[in-house]
Design an enzyme around this catalytic site. Structure first.
Site, PDB file in Angstrom:
ATOM      1  N   GLY A 263       1.067  -0.919  -0.056  1.00  0.00           N
ATOM      2  CA  GLY A 263      -0.053   0.046  -0.167  1.00  0.00           C
ATOM      3  C   GLY A 263       0.685   1.400  -0.449  1.00  0.00           C
ATOM      4  O   GLY A 263       0.210   1.882  -0.990  1.00  0.00           O
TER       5      GLY A 263
ATOM      6  N   ARG B 220       4.008  -1.107  -5.865  1.00  0.00           N
ATOM      7  CA  ARG B 220       3.925   0.116  -6.403  1.00  0.00           C
ATOM      8  C   ARG B 220       4.853   0.719  -5.853  1.00  0.00           C
ATOM      9  O   ARG B 220       5.848   0.318  -6.571  1.00  0.00           O
ATOM     10  CB  ARG B 220       2.456   1.099  -6.687  1.00  0.00           C
ATOM     11  CG  ARG B 220       3.066   1.802  -6.701  1.00  0.00           C
ATOM     12  CD  ARG B 220       1.815   2.990  -6.424  1.00  0.00           C
ATOM     13  NE  ARG B 220       0.786   2.083  -5.944  1.00  0.00           N
ATOM     14  CZ  ARG B 220      -0.437   2.018  -7.117  1.00  0.00           C
ATOM     15  NH1 ARG B 220      -0.306   2.557  -7.736  1.00  0.00           N
ATOM     16  NH2 ARG B 220      -1.914   1.576  -6.475  1.00  0.00           N
TER      17      ARG B 220
ATOM     18  N   TYR C 196      -8.116   5.304 -13.459  1.00  0.00           N
ATOM     19  CA  TYR C 196      -8.075   6.684 -11.969  1.00  0.00           C
ATOM     20  C   TYR C 196      -7.909   8.096 -11.799  1.00  0.00           C
ATOM     21  O   TYR C 196      -7.413   7.906 -11.012  1.00  0.00           O
ATOM     22  CB  TYR C 196      -6.327   5.724 -10.740  1.00  0.00           C
ATOM     23  CG  TYR C 196      -7.212   4.015 -11.178  1.00  0.00           C
ATOM     24  CD1 TYR C 196      -7.414   3.432 -10.562  1.00  0.00           C
ATOM     25  CD2 TYR C 196      -5.525   3.117 -11.629  1.00  0.00           C
ATOM     26  CE1 TYR C 196      -8.192   2.035 -10.950  1.00  0.00           C
ATOM     27  CE2 TYR C 196      -5.577   2.032 -11.692  1.00  0.00           C
ATOM     28  CZ  TYR C 196      -6.779   1.772 -11.173  1.00  0.00           C
ATOM     29  OH  TYR C 196      -6.298  -0.084 -11.022  1.00  0.00           O
TER      30      TYR C 196
ATOM     31  N   CYS D  94      -9.286   4.435 -30.941  1.00  0.00           N
ATOM     32  CA  CYS D  94      -9.764   5.632 -30.479  1.00  0.00           C
ATOM     33  C   CYS D  94     -11.191   6.008 -29.308  1.00  0.00           C
ATOM     34  O   CYS D  94     -12.592   5.090 -29.418  1.00  0.00           O
ATOM     35  CB  CYS D  94     -11.083   3.935 -31.521  1.00  0.00           C
ATOM     36  SG  CYS D  94      -9.660   4.348 -32.905  1.00  0.00           S
ATOM     37  N   GLU D  95     -10.704   6.646 -28.608  1.00  0.00           N
ATOM     38  CA  GLU D  95     -11.803   7.034 -27.869  1.00  0.00           C
ATOM     39  C   GLU D  95     -11.195   8.317 -27.095  1.00  0.00           C
ATOM     40  O   GLU D  95      -9.717   8.711 -26.914  1.00  0.00           O
ATOM     41  CB  GLU D  95     -11.726   6.476 -27.058  1.00  0.00           C
ATOM     42  CG  GLU D  95     -11.390   6.020 -25.611  1.00  0.00           C
ATOM     43  CD  GLU D  95     -11.857   4.703 -24.290  1.00  0.00           C
ATOM     44  OE1 GLU D  95     -12.404   3.907 -24.540  1.00  0.00           O
ATOM     45  OE2 GLU D  95     -12.005   5.411 -23.322  1.00  0.00           O
TER      46      GLU D  95
HETATM   47  N1  LLP Z   1      -1.380  -7.215  -1.094  1.00  0.00           N
HETATM   48  C1  LLP Z   1      -2.874  -7.598  -1.605  1.00  0.00           C
HETATM   49  C2  LLP Z   1      -3.432  -8.533  -0.708  1.00  0.00           C
HETATM   50  C3  LLP Z   1      -2.859  -7.046  -2.613  1.00  0.00           C
HETATM   51  O1  LLP Z   1      -4.388  -6.303  -3.377  1.00  0.00           O
HETATM   52  C4  LLP Z   1      -2.492  -5.560  -3.175  1.00  0.00           C
HETATM   53  C5  LLP Z   1      -2.696  -4.655  -4.189  1.00  0.00           C
HETATM   54  C6  LLP Z   1      -0.850  -5.566  -2.402  1.00  0.00           C
HETATM   55  C7  LLP Z   1      -0.210  -6.473  -1.768  1.00  0.00           C
HETATM   56  C8  LLP Z   1      -0.018  -4.774  -3.035  1.00  0.00           C
HETATM   57  O2  LLP Z   1      -0.356  -3.663  -3.076  1.00  0.00           O
HETATM   58  P1  LLP Z   1       0.176  -1.720  -3.371  1.00  0.00           P
HETATM   59  O3  LLP Z   1       1.684  -1.786  -2.601  1.00  0.00           O
HETATM   60  O4  LLP Z   1       0.984  -2.025  -4.686  1.00  0.00           O
HETATM   61  O5  LLP Z   1      -0.518  -0.633  -3.315  1.00  0.00           O
HETATM   62  N2  LLP Z   1      -4.147  -1.387 -10.057  1.00  0.00           N
HETATM   63  C9  LLP Z   1      -4.420  -0.337  -9.437  1.00  0.00           C
HETATM   64  C10 LLP Z   1      -4.000  -1.271  -8.383  1.00  0.00           C
HETATM   65  C11 LLP Z   1      -4.291  -2.128  -6.988  1.00  0.00           C
HETATM   66  C12 LLP Z   1      -3.420  -2.964  -6.088  1.00  0.00           C
HETATM   67  C13 LLP Z   1      -3.911  -4.016  -5.694  1.00  0.00           C
HETATM   68  N3  LLP Z   1      -4.158  -4.538  -4.279  1.00  0.00           N
HETATM   69  C14 LLP Z   1      -3.544   0.658  -9.533  1.00  0.00           C
HETATM   70  O6  LLP Z   1      -2.791   1.085 -10.629  1.00  0.00           O
HETATM   71  O7  LLP Z   1      -3.217   1.494  -9.523  1.00  0.00           O
END
Ligand code: LLP
Length: 417
Positions: free
Chosen positions: A242, A283, A322, A347-348
């Site tokens: 997160g 991330r 987002y 195309c959008e």
């Molecule tokens: N653990 C679990 C159970 C998760 O669902 C996620 C992300 C993470 C860890 C890793 O979280 P991070 O450190 O990346 O914040 N597609 C979206 C992000 C979706 C995140 C889904 N779960 C975007 O591009 O912002």
């Protein structure tokens, strides 16, 4: 005439503008990379990813926690080479599907270091994870428990808790609030704990939480950890991922050290000092280590100036999903004063990569770079409009190698029967 600038922290560690004002990533000249490998392309600074992995591990040790696993959330960049790099660095891997599990095993992760997630898994998916010998399966719902019981699985598990806290982020990537589709609320967790303890073969190691993504404030994590503390005493806690990153120069997320310090501090205070702690960053391990190179194909002066590039929502869906904001530069002329919108070729009208970019007199043939595209870019790439997906290029010490080739138009029909 633009004046060369020093590079902001949104670019990969170790990247710079050379004396001609040209972007260099991992010691490689961006214009030469574009000429050699074509565009669009994801360019990865290998050492950036390694140093972020080490920063997490070092910060956890420095916070006084010896028993831990940094678990790469593969969904952020599910590419065998990236996953293999993190396996080499001693990280574990979080997978959210049979496909990600397949990649993790192929990338060389020890199955014991793999944590398996999912809120809608069939018996076959769970059976595959058990057969692979994964370290932990995270139970998301009561049906998971029924399925693991039917399978007669010998398996260590965690239960995912929805702690009922909301961090400040886009609603589509917030998961810790009550009534989330993920995990079980505190009262259901109590039932699930009893139920798991009644199933021979299942060993309840502890609890899991993941409250959301792209978060800048440690406060909600502390609040969520306090909720976990009220649900019993366990040897293992997985605190999820997160940590937010800077997509724009003005953004100042907590450092890994600040974030980890806050998290481990709260865990020691609330959960005890001798527990095994897992965290699952995605991330923050991969976002800033990667840039995307595009070629400018068209420049149109309408009410605004529209700069069209050879990629877009097929290689970066985040602005469209987002409202994510990115920066852009011309790779050999940073700076400038031409206000414009950088658009993709799809195309959008929603296919805008950067609104209100400021570039140096962009013209067709320029190489345009968007930094911080490592997380959820390649991961969510698609073939809208029959656009083949970009290659992934690893750069290190001036050497470049393709680790995922560019898709071809033939690839678009390989599944036809
Ligand atoms: N653990 C679990 C159970 C998760 O669902 C996620 C992300 C993470 C860890 C890793 O979280 P991070 O450190 O990346 O914040 N597609 C979206 C992000 C979706 C995140 C889904 N779960 C975007 O591009 O912002």
């Amino acid at each position: 005439m633009a004046v060369a600038q020093s590079l902001s922290h949104v670019f990969p560690l170790g990247s710079r503008l050379d004396e001609r004002g040209r972007l260099e990533v991992g010691g490689c000249d961006a214009i030469e990379l574009a000429a050699e490998f074509g565009t669009p392309a994801y360019v990865v600074a290998e050492e950036d990813l390694r140093s972020r992995a080490r920063a997490y591990q070092g910060a956890i040790r420095d916070a006084g926690q010896d028993d831990f696993q940094v678990t790469f959330a593969a969904k952020a960049f599910p590419c065998t080479a990236v996953m293999g790099l993190f396996a080499q660095e001693g990280l574990g891997c979080d997978v959210a599907s049979a496909g990600e599990l397949h990649l993790a095993l192929r990338a060389g992760f020890d199955p014991a270091a793999i944590v398996v997630h999912g809120n809608a898994r069939g018996e076959a998916e769970l059976a595959g994870a058990v057969a692979a010998g994964v370290g932990l399966i995270v139970i998301d719902n009561m049906d998971d428990i029924d399925r693991l019981e039917r399978l007669g699985a010998e398996q260590r598990v965690l239960i995912r808790v929805t702690p009922g806290v909301r961090g400040e982020t886009h609603e589509k990537i917030s998961t810790g609030q009550a009534d989330s589709k993920f995990g079980l609320g505190p009262s259901d967790v109590t039932l699930a704990i009893e139920r798991v303890r009644g199933v021979a073969g299942l060993e309840l190691a502890g609890l899991h939480m993941h409250i959301g993504s792209q978060l800048f404030d440690v406060g909600p994590f502390r609040a969520a950890i306090a909720v976990l503390a009220g649900l019993g005493d366990f040897p293992v806690y997985d605190l999820g991922g997160g940590l937010g990153v800077a997509y724009r120069t003005a953004q100042r997320p907590p450092t890994v050290e600040e974030f980890v310090g806050g998290l481990i501090g709260a865990a020691h205070e609330r959960l005890g000092r001798d527990r095994r702690l897992l965290i699952e960053p995605g991330r923050s391990l991969v976002a800033n280590g990667v840039v995307t190179l595009y070629t400018v194909e068209s420049v149109k002066h309408n009410v605004s100036t529209w700069v069209g590039v050879d990629g877009g929502m097929s290689d970066n869906l985040r602005p469209m999903l987002y409202n994510a904001e990115y920066e852009a530069e011309i790779a050999d002329r940073f700076g400038g004063s031409t206000r414009c919108h950088v658009t993709g070729k799809h195309c959008e009208s929603g296919d805008v990569i950067v609104r209100d970019a400021v570039l140096d007199e962009p013209r067709p043939g320029d190489i345009l770079v968007t930094p911080a595209t490592g997380a959820y870019g390649h991961a969510m790439a698609n073939n809208y409009n029959g656009v083949p997906r970009p290659p992934v290029i690893f750069c290190k010490d001036g050497g470049a190698r393709v680790v995922v080739r560019r898709e071809t138009v033939e690839d678009l029909h390989v599944r036809d029967l």
